[in-house]
Write a protein that holds these residues in place. Sequence first.
Motif, PDB file in Angstrom:
ATOM      1  N   GLY A  14     -29.982  41.540  -5.293  1.00 22.35           N
ATOM      2  CA  GLY A  14     -29.425  42.205  -6.388  1.00 22.35           C
ATOM      3  C   GLY A  14     -30.240  42.919  -7.092  1.00 22.35           C
ATOM      4  O   GLY A  14     -30.123  43.628  -8.070  1.00 22.35           O
ATOM      5  N   SER A  15     -31.603  42.802  -6.895  1.00 16.69           N
ATOM      6  CA  SER A  15     -32.658  43.746  -7.569  1.00 16.69           C
ATOM      7  C   SER A  15     -33.169  44.910  -6.894  1.00 16.69           C
ATOM      8  O   SER A  15     -32.686  44.982  -5.581  1.00 16.69           O
ATOM      9  N   ILE A  16     -33.425  45.922  -7.454  1.00 14.93           N
ATOM     10  CA  ILE A  16     -33.799  47.001  -6.880  1.00 14.93           C
ATOM     11  C   ILE A  16     -35.382  47.026  -6.485  1.00 14.93           C
ATOM     12  O   ILE A  16     -36.310  46.711  -7.220  1.00 14.93           O
ATOM     13  N   PRO A  17     -35.705  47.232  -5.160  1.00 14.02           N
ATOM     14  CA  PRO A  17     -37.093  47.027  -4.764  1.00 14.02           C
ATOM     15  C   PRO A  17     -37.924  48.163  -5.117  1.00 14.02           C
ATOM     16  O   PRO A  17     -37.299  49.464  -5.664  1.00 14.02           O
ATOM     17  N   PRO A  18     -39.270  47.906  -5.607  1.00  9.92           N
ATOM     18  CA  PRO A  18     -39.789  49.212  -6.149  1.00  9.92           C
ATOM     19  C   PRO A  18     -40.179  50.374  -5.143  1.00  9.92           C
ATOM     20  O   PRO A  18     -40.111  49.857  -3.812  1.00  9.92           O
ATOM     21  N   PRO A  19     -40.286  51.713  -5.382  1.00 12.51           N
ATOM     22  CA  PRO A  19     -40.448  52.496  -4.360  1.00 12.51           C
ATOM     23  C   PRO A  19     -41.823  52.426  -3.724  1.00 12.51           C
ATOM     24  O   PRO A  19     -42.721  51.987  -4.161  1.00 12.51           O
ATOM     25  N   PRO A  20     -41.797  52.989  -2.265  1.00 17.22           N
ATOM     26  CA  PRO A  20     -43.122  52.981  -1.675  1.00 17.22           C
ATOM     27  C   PRO A  20     -44.066  53.797  -2.350  1.00 17.22           C
ATOM     28  O   PRO A  20     -43.522  54.750  -2.922  1.00 17.22           O
ATOM     29  N   PRO A  21     -45.407  53.754  -2.034  1.00 18.61           N
ATOM     30  CA  PRO A  21     -46.557  54.522  -2.563  1.00 18.61           C
ATOM     31  C   PRO A  21     -46.231  55.752  -1.959  1.00 18.61           C
ATOM     32  O   PRO A  21     -45.894  55.892  -0.684  1.00 18.61           O
ATOM     33  N   PRO A  69     -47.233  48.037  -6.647  1.00 21.28           N
ATOM     34  CA  PRO A  69     -47.342  47.080  -7.807  1.00 21.28           C
ATOM     35  C   PRO A  69     -46.667  45.778  -7.463  1.00 21.28           C
ATOM     36  O   PRO A  69     -45.492  45.799  -6.620  1.00 21.28           O
ATOM     37  N   PRO A  70     -47.104  44.706  -8.155  1.00 19.57           N
ATOM     38  CA  PRO A  70     -46.505  43.391  -7.554  1.00 19.57           C
ATOM     39  C   PRO A  70     -44.921  43.445  -8.417  1.00 19.57           C
ATOM     40  O   PRO A  70     -44.537  44.058  -9.190  1.00 19.57           O
ATOM     41  N   PRO A  71     -44.043  42.662  -7.399  1.00 17.49           N
ATOM     42  CA  PRO A  71     -42.869  42.453  -7.827  1.00 17.49           C
ATOM     43  C   PRO A  71     -42.653  41.863  -9.224  1.00 17.49           C
ATOM     44  O   PRO A  71     -43.426  41.030  -9.655  1.00 17.49           O
ATOM     45  N   PRO A  72     -41.496  42.460  -9.911  1.00 23.61           N
ATOM     46  CA  PRO A  72     -41.234  41.819 -11.081  1.00 23.61           C
ATOM     47  C   PRO A  72     -40.847  40.212 -11.159  1.00 23.61           C
ATOM     48  O   PRO A  72     -40.314  39.769 -10.294  1.00 23.61           O
ATOM     49  N   PRO A  73     -41.245  39.492 -12.191  1.00 26.21           N
ATOM     50  CA  PRO A  73     -41.018  37.891 -12.160  1.00 26.21           C
ATOM     51  C   PRO A  73     -39.303  37.954 -12.041  1.00 26.21           C
ATOM     52  O   PRO A  73     -38.698  38.944 -12.574  1.00 26.21           O
ATOM     53  N   PRO A  74     -39.079  36.870 -11.381  1.00 24.99           N
ATOM     54  CA  PRO A  74     -37.448  36.569 -11.550  1.00 24.99           C
ATOM     55  C   PRO A  74     -36.864  36.308 -12.841  1.00 24.99           C
ATOM     56  O   PRO A  74     -37.650  35.732 -13.650  1.00 24.99           O
ATOM     57  N   ALA A  75     -35.813  37.005 -13.142  1.00 23.08           N
ATOM     58  CA  ALA A  75     -35.225  36.517 -14.577  1.00 23.08           C
ATOM     59  C   ALA A  75     -34.730  35.299 -14.500  1.00 23.08           C
ATOM     60  O   ALA A  75     -33.695  35.122 -13.677  1.00 23.08           O
TER      61      ALA A  75
END
Length: 120
Positions: A4-11, A20-26
């Motif tokens: 359900g989360s959006i992955p960060p864009p590729p460099p 960048p590291p993925p955000p911590p799970p909510a």
Amino acid sequence: PPPGSIPPPPPPPGSSLPPPPPPPPASVPDLGEAPSVDSVGGGMTNKTDPRYATYFKMLGFGVPVTSVKQKMIIEGVDPSVLDYPDAPSSGGSSALPPPPAKENIDYYTDEEEEAGDDWD
């Protein structure tokens, strides 16, 4: 990434920076278990009070609540404790206040008592 989360864009191409590291799970912070009535008040609940054990046991055996409450009234115990099993138990007496004294009602006047009855 979590569902359900959006992955960060590729460099961008030719970039030497690592992604960048993925955000911590909510998640909901763990606040621990809510304190029980026993630990807060230092007392016991109506359900664990030995004065009411017989009545809660009767309910456990399937005796109707109205029957158990009637027994409590006859025995001079406050039946409202059954409505609030998890409420803190009163440290004092569980007895109901005594009923008011009945008045001695005299149905006859003094003249009627002196006259007696006419059945003799």
